[in-house]
Design an enzyme around this catalytic site. Structure first.
Site, PDB file in Angstrom:
ATOM      1  N   SER A   1       0.846  -1.195   0.000  1.00 27.25           N
ATOM      2  CA  SER A   1       0.000   0.000   0.000  1.00 27.25           C
ATOM      3  C   SER A   1       0.881   1.244   0.000  1.00 27.25           C
ATOM      4  O   SER A   1       1.972   1.236   0.563  1.00 27.25           O
ATOM      5  CB  SER A   1      -0.907  -0.010   1.228  1.00 27.25           C
ATOM      6  OG  SER A   1      -1.866   1.028   1.138  1.00 27.25           O
ATOM      7  N   ASP A   2       0.385   2.286  -0.653  1.00 26.82           N
ATOM      8  CA  ASP A   2       1.118   3.544  -0.689  1.00 26.82           C
ATOM      9  C   ASP A   2       0.124   4.697  -0.633  1.00 26.82           C
ATOM     10  O   ASP A   2      -0.966   4.604  -1.191  1.00 26.82           O
ATOM     11  CB  ASP A   2       1.958   3.643  -1.972  1.00 26.82           C
ATOM     12  CG  ASP A   2       2.918   4.824  -1.909  1.00 26.82           C
ATOM     13  OD1 ASP A   2       3.909   4.728  -1.151  1.00 26.82           O
ATOM     14  OD2 ASP A   2       2.667   5.837  -2.582  1.00 26.82           O
ATOM     15  N   THR A   3       0.515   5.768   0.063  1.00 24.37           N
ATOM     16  CA  THR A   3      -0.377   6.916   0.249  1.00 24.37           C
ATOM     17  C   THR A   3       0.346   8.206  -0.093  1.00 24.37           C
ATOM     18  O   THR A   3       1.499   8.390   0.299  1.00 24.37           O
ATOM     19  CB  THR A   3      -0.857   6.978   1.718  1.00 24.37           C
ATOM     20  OG1 THR A   3      -1.537   5.754   2.031  1.00 24.37           O
ATOM     21  CG2 THR A   3      -1.816   8.141   1.957  1.00 24.37           C
TER      22      THR A   3
ATOM     23  N   GLY B   1      -3.136   3.649  -2.612  1.00 22.63           N
ATOM     24  CA  GLY B   1      -3.183   2.497  -3.509  1.00 22.63           C
ATOM     25  C   GLY B   1      -3.075   1.220  -2.702  1.00 22.63           C
ATOM     26  O   GLY B   1      -2.480   1.206  -1.622  1.00 22.63           O
TER      27      GLY B   1
END
Length: 200
Positions: free
Chosen positions: A77-79, A114
């Site tokens: 996950s990426d923010t 994501g």
């Protein structure tokens, strides 16, 4: 309810917040920290950026796993925080934090998260993202400096944490709260269905 090893989740993140959220799903999980390179050369949209980096984190962990460990679904996950088309990552120092928070105060920005799921055994992958609109309170310079002094903004995209004392500087949100925290659980549960894993 017993779970097969295929239902095990492998979280590709060192983030304590993401670890807490994975725990809340009630599925067996392990943590494997991804040291994926987070630089992206080409100019892409924030939506593409978080999807590319989420998948890169998951695939980096897939490469790290021993053959005997290749069971379960790897979650990357990426923010990122986006304000007026500028992607705000983690601040480089306190001055950078001040610059970001000064820009964000009194206005609305977007947070993109994501999520990538990769089957460790087959390599099957699904990737998606969510976006939430966050409106910040109007703040004085003194308030911004006091918030920076708490140390909370240091390693956070956009220099704030909605799940910490940063909640006091957020006026409202439109969209999924967990997208802002860094792992949209509703989206994740939908993606897991494509691997026949039901959270509920």
């Amino acid at each position: 309810m017993s779970h097969s090893p295929k239902q095990r989740l492998i979280l590709a993140s060192s983030s304590p917040r993401r670890q807490e959220l994975i725990q809340s799903l009630g599925l067996p999980y392990i943590i494997r920290v991804s040291d994926a390179d987070e630089t992206v050369e080409e100019k892409i949209s924030p939506a593409e950026l978080v999807e590319v980096l989420s998948l890169r984190k998951a695939l980096t962990v897939l490469e790290m796993l021993e053959a005997s460990e290749k069971e379960g679904i790897i979650i990357g996950s990426d923010t990122v925080v986006v304000y007026q088309d500028e992607v705000l990552g983690k601040p480089v120092d306190e001055q950078d934090s001040f610059r970001m928070l000064k820009a964000l105060q009194g206005s609305t920005h977007q947070v993109y998260s994501g999520v990538a799921c990769v089957d460790a055994a087959t390599g099957k992958q699904v990737v998606c993202h969510r976006v939430t609109h966050v409106k910040m309170k109007i703040m004085s310079d003194a308030q911004i400096l006091r918030y920076i002094a708490t140390g909370e903004p240091k390693d956070k995209a956009g220099s704030y944490a909605i799940q910490g004392i940063g909640a006091t500087i957020v006026e409202s949100i439109e969209g999924d709260y967990f997208t802002v925290v860094g792992l949209p659980l509703s989206l994740l549960s939908d993606l897991l269905l494509s691997f026949e894993i039901q959270v509920l």
